[in-house]
Design an enzyme around this catalytic site. Structure first.
Site, PDB file in Angstrom:
ATOM      1  N   GLU A 427       0.833  -1.202   0.000  1.00 26.81           N
ATOM      2  CA  GLU A 427       0.000   0.000   0.000  1.00 26.81           C
ATOM      3  C   GLU A 427       0.874   1.261   0.000  1.00 26.81           C
ATOM      4  OE1 GLU A 427      -2.701   2.551   3.173  1.00 26.81           O
ATOM      5  OE2 GLU A 427      -2.181   0.471   3.613  1.00 26.81           O
ATOM      6  N   ASP A 500      -1.148  -1.202   5.681  1.00 22.41           N
ATOM      7  CA  ASP A 500      -1.045  -0.724   7.054  1.00 22.41           C
ATOM      8  C   ASP A 500      -1.921  -1.565   7.983  1.00 22.41           C
ATOM      9  OD1 ASP A 500       0.628   1.217   6.141  1.00 22.41           O
ATOM     10  OD2 ASP A 500      -0.875   2.828   6.165  1.00 22.41           O
TER      11      ASP A 500
END
Length: 637
Positions: A427, A500
């Site tokens: 990400e 995350d």
């Protein structure tokens, strides 16, 4: 070319008599002289004994594979083949049955209501293709014997000394090695056929004696094809999605038995039989069964308005995962050829369809919870098939414009082969930078994605394939999409999703999982898709450092701490703020990291959750939130 034509006259016309046609052209009668043809000899004799049982004249059949492995005996306790002399030929009926084509007791319909033998050629064909055959018949307290070789009588009908009890027939034969290249019977093949016969004919006792192995087995099944279905499911390792199968037993002019269950498998499996004969190529009874099944399920779905908006359910979707046994007994079956592997009776199709459709529909209405579960499985199959079809069509339309270069953002690994290589789909560019610096360059590749990826559950396939992030993932992974997936072309041994540890990261992971589940599910089923577990908290306790994946993990670590110094707790805002070494130690290093393998225990529940949480219809999400609003303790906004 010769100027003199060879004379061609009546003397060149050969008329084969007796059993000569069988020996000259055995393939016409048994399909060939391979292993299948060799074992067909056994089936012909066994089917005659089964016909006796089918019509209530026998209750036991015994088959013996003798020590040489090249001869077989088939016995039954039926009426025994007649031995009195035929009024026209003046020959014993036993001799006619075993030496004359189209001679038998199944033509007038008086002695056999239903039978597998129809043409009166089975026993005589076996006799013609055997180097030796011995027939022993018990009738009226007397035992008779007659011996043959290559279809020719070697003895007259003999009365054996001594009185005997009961009635029945025993046929012992040895295939002719001048006809068959190999004459060794396969014990497992015979055993399977006999056990199947015991399933199809409820309560029929079938004993198999294997003198080569020195074993004896007896098969008898009170529940018939219901027991057979359970065995087929076990053999295929197919897990049913509902406990009790659908069972149909009708005994009108034709006797019909059907049993079926839907499973988690992706293929359809039907075994059909006519008068106990396996019809590997199907026929009108199978066509009728499939038609009745499809109409019955459609009627239930339409009646209860269960089809999702915009989704088309095909007959393939309805039958996906279905395992069924179909058995019909009819007086005048029309088989395709002597090997009888296909039923051609046109009138059987509407008969079977007309029986299956209302019975299945009623069963589903009487078992709503089971039926709704089956429909959910069908809808899941329809969605998967639609996604696969659309993706394949879109890729085909792209033609030669497909990308061949690896995406520029991909930091590939040094290793050329797939081996133990890993692709981390990360990400954000910031996190991707840390991962690139902290990784093992030999076997770990990094592909950073920009922000939240496209929700492929709502997007059209065209829009999905035009998305840059999706394109980069597909190119990097290399195995294709939809119906074109080929794991042999997979460029990495594992694909690992790295986002995350907070709610945004979880959302991104869910979006990626939705894409893989809908469009490359083979990565999941083959055990190649993983989710990385980066820490959300760093906890320093004195000289020790701990990493916590979430709040629960943090609280557990603190509860176990007994030291005096105050803990120092750091919450990471994202992977990008981790130093490369920290990311390596906690998330990338195979020796210390935690990976979560993506697995699916319940396909139906998985499909429902993804459809509810990620689909176009927001009502399911609204109800989910409203029903659970009071359970929220901390809202991350």
């Amino acid at each position: 070319m010769s100027t003199v034509a060879k004379e061609y006259s009546a003397k060149d016309i050969v008329a084969l008599e007796g059993l000569d046609p069988v020996r000259k052209r055995p393939g016409m009668y048994i399909g060939g002289v391979s292993a299948a043809g060799l074992h067909h000899l056994v089936w012909e004799i066994v089917d005659n004994s089964v016909d006796e049982a089918m019509n209530g004249h026998a209750s036991e059949i015994k088959v013996t594979l003798h020590k040489d492995g090249q001869s077989v005996s088939v016995s039954d306790n039926g009426r025994g083949i007649p031995v009195d002399k035929h009024p026209k030929t003046k020959k014993p009926a036993l001799e006619m049955v075993l030496t004359v084509l189209h001679a038998g007791g199944k033509f007038d319909g008086n002695n056999y209501k239903t039978s597998g033998g129809l043409h009166g050629v089975g026993a005589s064909v076996v006799n013609a293709l055997s180097k030796e055959m011995v027939a022993v018949v018990k009738r009226d307290g007397i035992q008779y014997r007659m011996q043959f070789a290559k279809g020719i009588p070697q003895t007259k009908l003999q009365k054996l000394k001594g009185a005997v009890r009961g009635t029945g027939t025993t046929i012992t034969f040895s295939p002719d090695p001048t006809i068959f290249p190999k004459t060794d019977f396969d014990s497992a093949t015979i055993r399977t056929r006999l056990e199947t016969a015991s399933f199809i004919h409820r309560n029929l006792k079938v004993t198999y004696v294997d003198e080569v192995q020195g074993t004896t087995e007896t098969f008898q099944h009170e529940q018939g094809i219901v027991d057979y279905l359970a065995q087929v499911l076990k053999e295929r390792s197919a897990k049913p999605i509902h406990e009790s199968p659908f069972i149909l037993r009708e005994d009108n002019s034709d006797r019909l038995e059907v049993v079926l269950q839907w499973t988690e498998s992706t293929d359809e499996h039907v075994r059909s039989y006519v008068n106990g004969i396996p019809t590997a190529s199907g026929g009108s009874h199978e066509t009728g069964f499939r038609g009745g099944l499809t109409k019955g399920v459609r009627n239930y779905i339409d009646t209860h308005n269960l089809t999702p908006r915009g989704l088309k359910i095909s007959h393939e979707d309805i039958r996906e995962g279905m395992v069924a046994i179909v058995s019909i007994f009819t007086a005048e079956p029309q088989f395709q050829g002597q090997t009888k592997d296909r039923l051609n009776n046109p009138e059987v199709q509407p008969l079977v369809e007309g029986a299956v459709r209302p019975a299945l529909e009623q069963w589903m209405n009487n078992n709503r919870s089971v039926a709704d579960f089956i429909v959910a499985r069908i809808i899941a199959a329809a969605r998967a098939r639609a996604a696969s079809r659309a993706a394949s069509d879109a890729i085909s339309r792209k033609g030669g414009s497909k990308r061949t270069m690896l995406p520029g953002k991909l930091s590939d690994c040094v290793s050329g082969g797939r081996g133990e290589s890993e692709l981390f789909i990360v990400e954000g560019d910031s996190a991707g930078g840390s991962a690139k610096q902290g990784r093992d360059r030999n076997c770990q590749a990094i592909l950073p994605l920009r922000g939240k990826v496209l929700n492929t559950e709502c997007a059209t396939v065209k829009k999905m394939l035009e998305n840059k992030e999706i394109q980069d993932m597909l190119t990097a992974i290399g195995c294709g999409i939809g119906g074109n997936v080929d794991l042999a072309n997979l460029r990495y041994d594992r694909v690992i999703l790295l986002a995350d540890a907070d709610s945004d990261g979880h959302h991104i992971t869910t979006l990626l999982l939705t894409f893989f589940y809908r469009h490359i599910p083979q990565l999941i089923s083959d055990g190649r898709l993983f989710i990385a577990q980066p820490p959300l908290y760093r906890i320093d306790l004195g000289k020790e450092t701990f990493w916590a994946a979430d709040e629960a993990d943090r609280d557990r670590i603190l509860a176990e701490y007994t030291g005096r110094s105050l803990p120092e707790i750091t919450r990471f805002k994202g992977l990008g703020e981790m130093m490369p070494k920290v990311l390596w130690d906690t998330t990338l290093n195979p020796a210390t990291r935690r990976l979560l393998k993506v697995e699916i225990d319940d396909h139906l529940e998985t499909d429902r959750v993804i459809s509810d949480l990620m689909g176009r219809d927001a009502s399911a999400r609204f109800h989910f939130i409203m029903d659970r609003a009071d359970e929220v303790e901390v809202l991350d906004v």
